[in-house]
Write an enzyme that holds these catalytic residues in place. Structure first.
Site, PDB file in Angstrom:
ATOM      1  N   ASP A 111       0.863  -1.172   0.000  1.00  0.00           N
ATOM      2  CA  ASP A 111       0.000   0.000   0.000  1.00  0.00           C
ATOM      3  C   ASP A 111       0.907   1.232   0.000  1.00  0.00           C
ATOM      4  O   ASP A 111       2.128   1.140   0.139  1.00  0.00           O
ATOM      5  CB  ASP A 111      -0.984   0.000   1.169  1.00  0.00           C
ATOM      6  CG  ASP A 111      -2.204   0.881   0.856  1.00  0.00           C
ATOM      7  OD1 ASP A 111      -2.143   1.677  -0.109  1.00  0.00           O
ATOM      8  OD2 ASP A 111      -3.213   0.796   1.566  1.00  0.00           O
TER       9      ASP A 111
HETATM   10  C1  NOJ Z   1      -3.862   4.032  -0.044  1.00  0.00           C
HETATM   11  C2  NOJ Z   1      -5.091   3.185   0.063  1.00  0.00           C
HETATM   12  O1  NOJ Z   1      -5.099   2.479   1.286  1.00  0.00           O
HETATM   13  C3  NOJ Z   1      -5.223   2.187  -1.069  1.00  0.00           C
HETATM   14  O2  NOJ Z   1      -6.454   1.535  -0.957  1.00  0.00           O
HETATM   15  C4  NOJ Z   1      -5.081   2.870  -2.390  1.00  0.00           C
HETATM   16  O3  NOJ Z   1      -5.258   1.955  -3.434  1.00  0.00           O
HETATM   17  C5  NOJ Z   1      -3.709   3.528  -2.460  1.00  0.00           C
HETATM   18  N1  NOJ Z   1      -3.602   4.507  -1.392  1.00  0.00           N
HETATM   19  C6  NOJ Z   1      -3.454   4.199  -3.803  1.00  0.00           C
HETATM   20  O4  NOJ Z   1      -4.221   5.323  -3.945  1.00  0.00           O
END
Ligand code: NOJ
Length: 738
Positions: free
Chosen positions: A282
């Site tokens: 993430d």
């Molecule tokens: C953080 C989020 O937790 C995740 O779900 C997302 O896909 C990414 N950022 C990218 O934006």
């Protein structure tokens, strides 16, 4: 808990065992891998964000385009559109080996066409409609340069304080697993490689939804049984549906960050489940292992993440700056890097990007698909199906012809951006139909007037007198209340789930005028609204329904669509009850009578029961459930029993009922909840029509994860319950497993 420890020695490497096509691609992957320098290999594991920012900005990045040209980037997120993706892909093609980039984006509930938020769609319990919505999103994304969406979020969410419940399928593991598979199939189509399919990403692996106290990015403490029983199955369902990628997670699980968790990523995902796709971290989650106190610095974090099976680094720049060194020092084996690179290259081949890097960036197709005049109908269909009728006193709804004067009140009545919901790709509020506009278009000769009354937030009550005055002329008042779109999604945990601002005061002032009130509530989570629940004459829970929201609500208000949605999440009465799910335990001291709670498992200041239970939702018609039969009173481990009953539409409108099968294992080695959803069917019946419904019971429905984490069905008695909601069981029978 020792299984969750960080296990540096455990490497389960990528193998393609499947079809001939797979092995052909594997040969091509290897031929590229042979040409790559270590630096270029590490480059493939690096993902940068483009202009749109969906997390804390990383200021280490210096020259992104130069990095791409040097072969130091494998994927970009947050770049979209044919023009931009072509431009950036062209830079990648100037690199030594001309390996194309993967473009990824959070396509959460639609790209150009805005669908209901995922939690709302889950309320439809309609897997075909959910799949269709994801497919339109994929077609539009794939026409505008996107290869990969970071969806579906398959985290089970049982804490509505956590703002991200909006992105998931609610609280239930069984429903969530079916929805996970439907969304994966919707995004990926029949196979990847077509120009209407994009890679899906099951996220966030794992148990992010169990963040302590519903606070985003928080730690998770969970028994292994809960992890296996409740949180992992939707991920497994995504793997079985062929999901191409996984995203890991910000949280720790029992002290180990998911991103550095070998047990999750290697032992379970790539080992036991034989997942052949790749895992992206993430946003910055590799780097975040440092502030967590799990890694000393980014180099240590890189070592721990790659060892644990995180293949691609989103935005930490940890891999880019450390992996080459770690390999040279012998701390990371080259086989580990090769494995991660193979997984990523494999998907690039599968998508066809080595044959045509611009395959998804075709201006002609982009224009055509974005102007498709049928997509909005898919959005309208699922928007109608997502609405849940919570209350309908004296059959106030559907609105009758005699209703001539309607007063619409509330800060969400004319809202457009809020109706789209959080986390959308392209907001185009000119396309959005507000509740007010939907009503105007549908109401024929009725007079519709509008008074805002107050804002969503804030303390200003100066609009109340006008609202109360307007009500005097009304036959029916429709109040549109709720949260703003910014109040759910990432980083939007709330400690107070009541209506923001002075909306409840507005409701009470309007209701005091004595006219029938229909409350239309909009939000991306279950809210707490006790007085509205008690005093409204009718209530629709309308979530954020997307661009067709106003039409969908008007169609339901007028009965053009008979509501069929059922809650995918429990609605608590008080924040103090949270986390609350229908899967409660009987305890050794169950409450039999709410007036007699001394020395019982209860609150002295609140009921145990929710305001609205999981699976609850009314219709304009009514259904009877009669004549339950079991094909046999008992079964063996490899046997099957058929449960049948008759469902009849006993009201005056055609309508759909979601019939739900729950069960309880009455005595077991590990105590089971009072109810667990095991099956359901959405059945459409004309007025007066009846149908025999059959559920098949096999061992899988009776089994659970025991102390040794074996999935076992233990001999003994099970209670089988069929009903219209988890708290509205109509028929019950006992089954013995021999
Ligand atoms: C953080 C989020 O937790 C995740 O779900 C997302 O896909 C990414 N950022 C990218 O934006």
């Amino acid at each position: 808990m020792k299984k969750l420890l960080y296990l540096p020695a455990l490497f389960i490497l990528f193998q393609h065992t499947a079809s001939g096509q797979d092995s052909k691609i594997a040969v091509r992957v290897d031929s590229v891998l042979k040409l790559m320098t270590l630096q270029e290999k590490v480059g493939q594991l690096n993902q940068y964000s483009g202009r749109v920012v969906t997390g804390p900005v990383n200021d280490q990045k210096t020259n992104m385009l130069n990095d791409i040209q040097q072969g130091n980037v494998g994927s970009m997120l947050n770049v979209k559109g044919v023009k931009d993706t072509r431009e950036i892909q062209a830079v990648a093609l100037k690199s030594r080996l001309k390996i194309p980039l993967l473009f990824s984006l959070d396509v959460i509930h639609g790209y150009k066409t805005v669908f209901p938020v995922p939690l709302a769609e889950a309320a439809s319990w309609d897997l075909d409609a959910i799949r269709a919505s994801a497919h339109v999103a994929a077609r539009e994304s794939a026409a505008s340069g996107i290869h990969w969406t970071f969806a579906p979020m398959v985290d089970v969410g049982r804490d509505p304080r956590w703002g991200r419940v909006m992105e998931g399928a609610g609280e239930d593991t069984y429903l969530g697993s079916l929805i996970a598979a439907a969304r994966v199939k919707g995004f990926q189509g029949d196979h990847l490689g077509g120009t209407d399919a994009i890679m899906a990403c099951a996220k966030h692996f794992a148990a992010y939804g169990a963040a302590i106290a519903g606070r985003d990015y928080n730690a998770v403490d969970l028994s292994d049984q809960q992890l296996w029983q409740t949180y992992l199955p939707p991920f497994k369902a995504a793997v079985d549906a062929g999901v191409a990628t996984f995203m890991n997670s910000f949280n720790t699980i029992n002290g180990v960050p998911a991103t550095g968790n070998s047990y999750l990523q290697r032992t379970i995902l790539k080992g036991k489940w034989n997942f052949n796709g790749f895992v992206v971290s993430d946003w910055g989650s590799i780097g975040e292992m440092v502030p967590w106190g799990f890694a000393t610095d980014l180099k240590d974090a890189s070592l721990k993440a790659i060892t644990a099976g995180s293949d691609m680094d989103m935005e930490s720049l940890a891999y880019k700056n450390n992996l080459v060194q770690l390999v040279k020092e012998g701390q990371v084996k080259i086989e580990l890097i090769d494995d991660a690179v193979r997984r990523i290259l494999y998907q690039k081949f599968l998508l066809g990007l080595f044959d045509d890097p611009y395959k998804f960036s075709d201006a002609g197709r982009e224009k055509k698909v974005m102007n498709d005049k049928t997509s909005y109908l898919v959005a309208r269909d699922i928007a109608q199906k997502s609405i849940v009728l919570l209350k309908n006193t004296k059959e106030l709804l559907p609105l009758q012809k005699a209703v001539k004067n309607i007063v619409v009140i509330g800060p969400l009545a004319k809202a457009k951006r809020d109706l789209e919901g959080g986390w959308i790709v392209e907001s185009d509020t000119t396309k959005v139909i507000s509740l007010y506009e939907g009503l105007l278009a549908r109401a024929g000769k009725a007079n519709i007037s509008f008074i805002k009354g107050c804002d969503i937030s804030g303390t200003d009550q100066s609009g109340f007198p006008a609202a109360v005055a307007a009500v005097q002329q009304a036959d029916v008042v429709i109040m549109a209340l709720g949260e703003s779109f910014e109040m759910t999604g990432e980083a939007t945990s709330r400690a107070d789930l009541s209506l923001p601002g002075v909306q409840m005061e507005l409701f009470k002032a309007v209701k005091a005028a004595g006219k029938p009130v229909v409350s239309v509530l909009m939000a991306g989570r279950p809210m707490i609204f006790n007085e509205i629940a008690e005093q409204s004459d009718a209530i629709l829970y309308a979530w954020y329904l997307g661009e067709q929201g106003g039409t969908a609500i008007a169609n339901v208000l007028y009965g053009d669509y008979n509501p069929s949605g059922k809650l995918p999440s429990t609605f608590p009465r008080s924040v103090g009850q949270i986390p609350l799910s229908y899967q409660v335990y009987n305890t050794g001291r169950p409450v039999k009578n709410p007036k007699d709670i001394k020395y019982k498992s209860a609150y002295i200041d609140e009921l145990n029961s929710p305001r609205y239970a999981f699976g609850y939702g009314l219709s304009y018609t009514s259904f009877s459930y009669t004549g339950l039969t079991l094909s046999a009173p008992d079964m063996t481990q490899d046997g099957k029993v058929q449960l049948s009953f008759t469902l009849k539409n006993t009201g005056k409108y055609a309508g759909a009922e979601v019939v739900q099968l729950y069960l309880r294992d009455l005595v077991s080695t590990v105590v089971r909840p009072l109810k667990e959803l095991k099956d359901f069917q959405k059945v459409m019946l004309k007025a007066g029509e009846s149908k025999v419904i059959t559920f098949s019971i096999s061992k899988e429905k009776l089994a659970y994860y025991n102390h040794d984490l074996n999935f076992v069905a233990e001999p003994g008695f099970f209670s089988l319950m069929v009903g219209s909601a988890s708290d509205d069981i109509r028929l019950e029978a006992k089954l013995e497993l021999k």
